[in-house]
Design a protein around this motif. Structure first.
Motif, PDB file in Angstrom:
ATOM      1  N   GLN A 380       3.788  -7.728   0.296  1.00 46.93           N
ATOM      2  CA  GLN A 380       3.714  -7.121  -1.031  1.00 46.93           C
ATOM      3  C   GLN A 380       3.978  -5.623  -0.961  1.00 46.93           C
ATOM      4  OE1 GLN A 380      -0.250  -8.685  -1.797  1.00 46.93           O
ATOM      5  NE2 GLN A 380       0.536  -9.897  -3.516  1.00 46.93           N
ATOM      6  N   VAL A 381       3.503  -4.972   0.087  1.00 44.99           N
ATOM      7  CA  VAL A 381       3.793  -3.546   0.253  1.00 44.99           C
ATOM      8  C   VAL A 381       5.280  -3.329   0.477  1.00 44.99           C
ATOM      9  CG1 VAL A 381       3.315  -1.468   1.601  1.00 44.99           C
ATOM     10  CG2 VAL A 381       1.482  -3.104   1.160  1.00 44.99           C
ATOM     11  N   ILE A 382       5.895  -4.190   1.270  1.00 43.50           N
ATOM     12  CA  ILE A 382       7.346  -4.086   1.479  1.00 43.50           C
ATOM     13  C   ILE A 382       8.077  -4.259   0.150  1.00 43.50           C
ATOM     14  CG2 ILE A 382       9.338  -5.275   2.503  1.00 43.50           C
ATOM     15  CD1 ILE A 382       7.569  -5.816   4.964  1.00 43.50           C
ATOM     16  N   ALA A 383       7.638  -5.223  -0.668  1.00 42.71           N
ATOM     17  CA  ALA A 383       8.259  -5.426  -1.976  1.00 42.71           C
ATOM     18  C   ALA A 383       8.076  -4.197  -2.861  1.00 42.71           C
ATOM     19  CB  ALA A 383       7.665  -6.664  -2.642  1.00 42.71           C
ATOM     20  N   GLY A 396      10.827   5.630   1.468  1.00 42.89           N
ATOM     21  CA  GLY A 396      11.109   5.466   2.887  1.00 42.89           C
ATOM     22  C   GLY A 396      11.562   4.055   3.211  1.00 42.89           C
ATOM     23  N   THR A 397      11.755   3.805   4.492  1.00 41.58           N
ATOM     24  CA  THR A 397      12.157   2.476   4.936  1.00 41.58           C
ATOM     25  C   THR A 397      11.014   1.496   4.704  1.00 41.58           C
ATOM     26  OG1 THR A 397      13.563   3.432   6.651  1.00 41.58           O
ATOM     27  CG2 THR A 397      12.951   1.104   6.893  1.00 41.58           C
ATOM     28  N   PRO A 398      11.248   0.404   3.975  1.00 39.48           N
ATOM     29  CA  PRO A 398      10.161  -0.556   3.728  1.00 39.48           C
ATOM     30  C   PRO A 398       9.599  -1.096   5.043  1.00 39.48           C
ATOM     31  CG  PRO A 398      11.998  -0.969   2.236  1.00 39.48           C
ATOM     32  CD  PRO A 398      12.478   0.037   3.243  1.00 39.48           C
ATOM     33  N   ASP A 399       8.314  -0.828   5.287  1.00 42.91           N
ATOM     34  CA  ASP A 399       7.702  -1.226   6.554  1.00 42.91           C
ATOM     35  C   ASP A 399       6.360  -1.927   6.371  1.00 42.91           C
ATOM     36  OD1 ASP A 399       6.113   0.880   5.726  1.00 42.91           O
ATOM     37  OD2 ASP A 399       6.540   2.168   7.444  1.00 42.91           O
ATOM     38  N   GLY A 400       5.928  -2.085   5.123  1.00 42.30           N
ATOM     39  CA  GLY A 400       4.663  -2.768   4.883  1.00 42.30           C
ATOM     40  C   GLY A 400       3.436  -1.910   5.090  1.00 42.30           C
ATOM     41  N   THR A 406       4.679   6.450   0.718  1.00 38.98           N
ATOM     42  CA  THR A 406       4.666   5.405  -0.307  1.00 38.98           C
ATOM     43  C   THR A 406       3.755   5.802  -1.457  1.00 38.98           C
ATOM     44  OG1 THR A 406       5.052   3.729   1.391  1.00 38.98           O
ATOM     45  CG2 THR A 406       4.224   2.959  -0.723  1.00 38.98           C
ATOM     46  N   ARG A 407       2.607   6.399  -1.135  1.00 36.26           N
ATOM     47  CA  ARG A 407       1.678   6.829  -2.183  1.00 36.26           C
ATOM     48  C   ARG A 407       2.329   7.874  -3.082  1.00 36.26           C
ATOM     49  NH1 ARG A 407      -2.148   8.594   0.965  1.00 36.26           N
ATOM     50  NH2 ARG A 407      -3.033   6.522   1.242  1.00 36.26           N
TER      51      ARG A 407
END
Length: 438
Positions: A380-383, A396-400, A406-407
């Motif tokens: 879900q974090v990656i999404a 950034g690069t989706p990394d979960g 991300t914040r």
């Protein structure tokens, strides 16, 4: 004891200029970064180790593969000046530990909420035990504070969080764990360095191979030093000519204080403070990279948690809202940055600071973190990260991993949507991003 307690509370709670310092920087993980461990070994002055020869992938590693890898490291250890006795009695007898490989590859399935993290670590029992140990080891802790400038409550807080005051160091042979991880291709270079440094510790006679136990990743003793941190910061404080972080509380406390001092600890300053924000607070101003003077935070309506005014001072601070606008807020100073060099986690650094304050007699948080915050699966974090990037907001690069970048990106999206831009993944903003949670 009471004089020391009053002294600490003066530092921790008063409005004097000495109670203010500056701010930190992000990330997660262990007490020692690879850069600190690899280059310029302070104990030997040797050149950095060359990358080891290719290793078998751990998932397919056989006993024969591991044996060949150990032979390679034995040759490497000789070039690094490790004695034949240490090689033969420790490295040559290392065992492949499949459980270590499993733990290294495990990523938490769900993110941890601040409430869950904090409430599990800053407990009444841990506070009470810290106060009891302060009384029991008063002479030692006062002597360490005088020499290294780190007040006892902070050392007790690190001790409490790292090993629950020495009740559990880990039970895995350090050479076994580090050899296993060094023979895996995933992080071979880093763990090769730590393995050679562990052999150097054995060479100096600080501990026997059988007694050198620690966490699955090789962290050791009361304060969970990696071998590189041990070589650089551990001290013999009880005068027995050994640096023993397992059996000597004196060595452990002084070594922890020495590490903090070397990282830049400011002896007359605190870590940070809980604060209260006005209803119209501009949350895009929050985050570790956005420092302001206390005077500027005061002008934005920030007060102490008890509503009393902040000092009109030019000392720099950053503001954190780890559980969003409904949770506690903190102004953090230079020593917070030092704590994060020990462990690169904002949650950890806040827990250390709060545990230290409460051991010193301070109260609990005035604003408790909400316990109903959604726990996000890594997918879900990656999404979420992918959606933000798609909308032109750099996550950034989706990394979960729901980190500071991300914040910040989520804050910008919330601002665009006319929402409170606290960077907190509540159900409303997740729904807007097409991410459904229970």
């Amino acid at each position: 004891m009471m004089n020391t307690l009053r002294h600490f509370l003066t530092i921790a709670c008063c409005s004097s200029l000495l109670s203010c310092a500056q701010a930190p920087a992000p990330a997660e993980q262990s007490a020692v970064t690879p850069a600190a461990a690899i280059n310029n070994n302070p104990a030997t002055g040797r050149q950095a180790l060359q990358p080891a020869a290719p290793k078998p992938v751990a998932a397919t590693m056989s006993a024969a593969d591991f044996s060949a890898c150990i032979n390679h490291f034995s040759s490497l250890a000789k070039t690094q000046g490790i004695s034949a006795n240490t090689i033969n009695n420790s490295l040559a007898k290392a065992n492949l530990n499949q459980r270590v490989l499993e733990l290294d590859k495990q990523q938490p399935e769900f993110t941890t909420t601040f409430a869950d993290y904090f409430n599990r670590r800053v407990t009444e029992q841990r506070v009470a035990q810290g106060r009891s140990l302060w009384v029991e080891h008063r002479a030692l802790l006062e002597r360490v504070e005088q020499e290294y400038g780190v007040p006892a409550p902070y050392l007790l807080a690190f001790w409490g969080l790292e090993t629950n005051y020495g009740s559990f160091f880990g039970n895995i042979n350090v050479v076994d764990s580090l050899a296993t991880l060094a023979c895996d291709t995933r992080r071979s270079e880093f763990f090769t360095i730590e393995l050679i440094n562990a052999l150097r510790i054995l060479d100096e006679g600080s501990i026997t191979p059988a007694q050198m136990v620690g966490s699955w990743a090789g962290a050791m003793g009361h304060v969970q030093f990696m071998p590189s941190a041990f070589l650089k910061h551990a001290v013999d404080y009880d005068g027995d000519n050994k640096r023993d972080l397992w059996k000597s509380k004196a060595d452990a406390m002084a070594s922890g204080a020495n590490f903090l001092r070397n990282l830049g600890w400011q002896s007359k300053a605190r870590w940070g403070r809980e604060v209260k924000l006005p209803k119209d607070f501009p949350f895009l101003e929050a985050g570790l990279k956005n420092t302001k003077s206390l005077s500027e935070w005061r002008q934005l309506g920030v007060t102490r948690a008890d509503n009393s005014p902040l000092p009109a001072d030019e000392m720099q601070a950053a503001l954190l809202v780890p559980a969003g606008h409904q949770g506690p807020a903190f102004l953090v100073y230079d020593n917070f940055n030092v704590i994060m060099r020990w462990n690169r986690s904002e949650f950890y650094a806040i827990a250390v600071g709060q545990l230290a304050d409460q051991i010193a007699g301070g109260g609990k948080l005035l604003q408790s973190p909400p316990e109903n915050a959604p726990r996000l699966h890594r997918d879900q974090v990656i999404a979420l990260q992918t959606q933000l990037n798609t909308k032109g907001i750099d996550a950034g690069t989706p990394d979960g991993i729901f980190g500071p970048g991300t914040r910040r990106a989520l804050s910008e999206f919330q601002q665009q949507q006319g929402m409170i831009a606290d960077g907190f993944p509540n159900r409303e903003v997740l729904k807007l991003l097409g991410i459904m949670v229970k």
